[in-house]
Design an enzyme around this catalytic site. Structure first.
Site, PDB file in Angstrom:
ATOM      1  N   TYR A   1       0.906  -1.192  -0.121  1.00  0.00           N
ATOM      2  CA  TYR A   1      -0.094   0.088   0.094  1.00  0.00           C
ATOM      3  C   TYR A   1       1.027   1.275   0.067  1.00  0.00           C
ATOM      4  O   TYR A   1       1.695   1.213   0.815  1.00  0.00           O
ATOM      5  CB  TYR A   1      -0.825   0.108   1.185  1.00  0.00           C
ATOM      6  CG  TYR A   1      -1.650   1.402   1.508  1.00  0.00           C
ATOM      7  CD1 TYR A   1      -2.842   1.571   0.850  1.00  0.00           C
ATOM      8  CD2 TYR A   1      -0.989   2.292   2.099  1.00  0.00           C
ATOM      9  CE1 TYR A   1      -3.523   2.667   1.082  1.00  0.00           C
ATOM     10  CE2 TYR A   1      -1.589   3.734   2.263  1.00  0.00           C
ATOM     11  CZ  TYR A   1      -3.003   3.939   1.809  1.00  0.00           C
ATOM     12  OH  TYR A   1      -3.575   4.764   2.003  1.00  0.00           O
TER      13      TYR A   1
ATOM     14  N   GLU B   1      -3.914   7.275  -3.940  1.00  0.00           N
ATOM     15  CA  GLU B   1      -3.750   6.118  -3.272  1.00  0.00           C
ATOM     16  C   GLU B   1      -3.338   5.186  -3.944  1.00  0.00           C
ATOM     17  O   GLU B   1      -4.255   4.932  -4.845  1.00  0.00           O
ATOM     18  CB  GLU B   1      -5.001   5.894  -2.181  1.00  0.00           C
ATOM     19  CG  GLU B   1      -4.934   5.096  -1.042  1.00  0.00           C
ATOM     20  CD  GLU B   1      -6.032   5.023  -0.207  1.00  0.00           C
ATOM     21  OE1 GLU B   1      -5.985   5.351   1.167  1.00  0.00           O
ATOM     22  OE2 GLU B   1      -7.288   4.647  -0.834  1.00  0.00           O
TER      23      GLU B   1
END
Ligand code: GDP
Ligand code: MN
Length: 379
Positions: free
Chosen positions: A101, A189
């Site tokens: 991530y 993101e």
């Protein structure tokens, strides 16, 4: 402003962020053709403004164009968390060895962009933040000097131990930061950032939010707004220059100035009520703005009373009062309205409203208390 995954990927690609090849389809036939063009295993992905599409059945691998067509048929029109899927992305499927991530948000506390990286990518990052927060490494970036190559390499090292791969991740981190700054994003993101078995790095998913106040200098991004994802109320409010946020309470609010609007909402809570919305009609309000604001408020079936709280500075109270009467003559508002108008031309405003059914109040406390009380009364 939220944008779709495919739009975020279009932006990111212009900054050199590695994006698997993709096409967009709005029909199963187009999906088949796209899969055929790509000519390998593809992933069919719902394009909606929410995360967790995988879990909801909105992300499916397809080995053949036939299969891609079938998945597209199932996913198009699907409801994911209240949003209808109108487009699917057909993306070249990548082989996954690791899922990381990485994300950047503007952090209000530090007033800086904050980079977050985690080796626990792929799954729900909110869950990671809740259950194992130590698995997310945070780093505030100095917005003046930007992100240095050393910082990028250090961040990469937190999630990837193989030096050669970490160099590639660092390059990715640098490019994502450039895209974030360059497009005035408030959030960028990548979840997951994928490392393939042969150590190639890809942005498999992408999410970006763009600062509304910066859209004027990004024509191409402003044009990405998807009208299908907006409510009529939101569109109407924006077109009229009103700041509007829908909430779940029963006291409709029409206020001028963001600060006063926030204070009004706080006071509603203080008196035991719940605001139905945030609505700032802004300075120098024309009667048309008031008309539109009332239309927006009354279209919400939860609203039981309307509170008008105006401080007349540049905004003239008599203008607002005229707008109110005009609005009331155009639409039949059956809800009780409490009005508190103070400041510039308040006397004229009082005269204008004297003949109407509005409940007037002299102080803000009194107005809010009355509006909350009225919202609680049975219809
Ligand atoms: P989200 O569920 O909305 O976050 O959508 P994602 O794009 O993150 O996809 C969800 C999951 O599907 C990913 O975490 C992967 O496990 C899987 N997935 C997505 N794209 C690919 C791909 O190209 N190849 C493989 N093997 N899996 C993928
Ligand atoms: Mn994802």
């Amino acid at each position: 402003m939220k944008i779709h995954e495919y739009q975020a990927k279009e932006i990111l690609a212009t900054y050199g962020v590695p994006i698997p090849r993709f096409e967009i389809a709005t029909t199963p036939g187009e999906a088949r053709k796209a899969a055929d063009d790509i000519g390998r295993m593809v992933v069919v992905k719902a394009q909606v403004h929410v995360g967790g599409r995988g879990k909801a059945g909105g992300v499916k691998l397809a080995k053949t164009p036939d299969e891609a067509e079938g998945h597209a048929r199932a996913i198009l029109g699907m409801d994911i968390k209240g949003l209808t899927v109108e487009k699917v992305m057909i993306s070249d499927a990548v082989d996954i060895d690791r899922e990381y991530y990485i994300g950047i948000v503007v952090d209000r506390a530090t007033k800086k962009p904050v980079y977050m990286v985690s080796e626990a990518g792929g799954i729900d990052i909110e869950e990671v933040a809740r259950e194992t927060p130590e698995k997310i490494v945070k780093h505030a970036v100095d917005p003046e000097s930007g992100l240095s190559p050393e910082e990028a390499r250090e961040l990469a090292g937190k999630i990837e131990s193989r030096p050669a791969v970490a160099d590639r991740v660092a390059d990715f981190i640098t490019k994502l930061y450039a895209a974030f700054v360059g497009s005035d994003a408030s959030l960028a993101e990548i979840n997951p950032l994928v490392i393939t078995p042969d150590e190639v790095v890809w942005a498999v998913d992408a999410k970006m939010n763009i600062d509304d106040n910066a859209l004027y200098r990004h024509e191409e991004i402003a044009a990405m707004r998807d009208p299908a994802t907006e409510t009529d109320e939101l569109r109407k409010a924006r077109d009229m220059g009103l700041s509007f946020v829908k909430l779940d309470g029963s006291v409709g609010c029409l206020v001028n100035g963001a600060g006063l609007a926030m204070t009004t909402m706080d006071l509603i809570s203080h008196y035991g009520g719940e605001p139905a919305n945030f609505l700032d009609i802004g300075g120098s309000s024309s009667p048309e703005k008031v008309v539109t604001a009332l239309e927006i408020i009354t279209s919400d079936p939860n609203v039981r009373s309307i509170l008008i709280n105006i401080f007349g500075g540049i905004t003239r109270c008599d203008d607002v009062a005229n707008g109110l009467l005009l609005a009331l003559s155009r639409t039949s508002v059956s809800l009780p309205i409490v009005a508190r108008l103070t400041g510039t031309n308040e006397e004229q405003a009082k005269e204008i409203l004297a003949a109407s059914d509005l409940v007037s109040a002299d102080s803000m406390n009194e107005a809010v208390e009355k509006a909350v009380e009225l919202a609680k009364q049975p219809a």
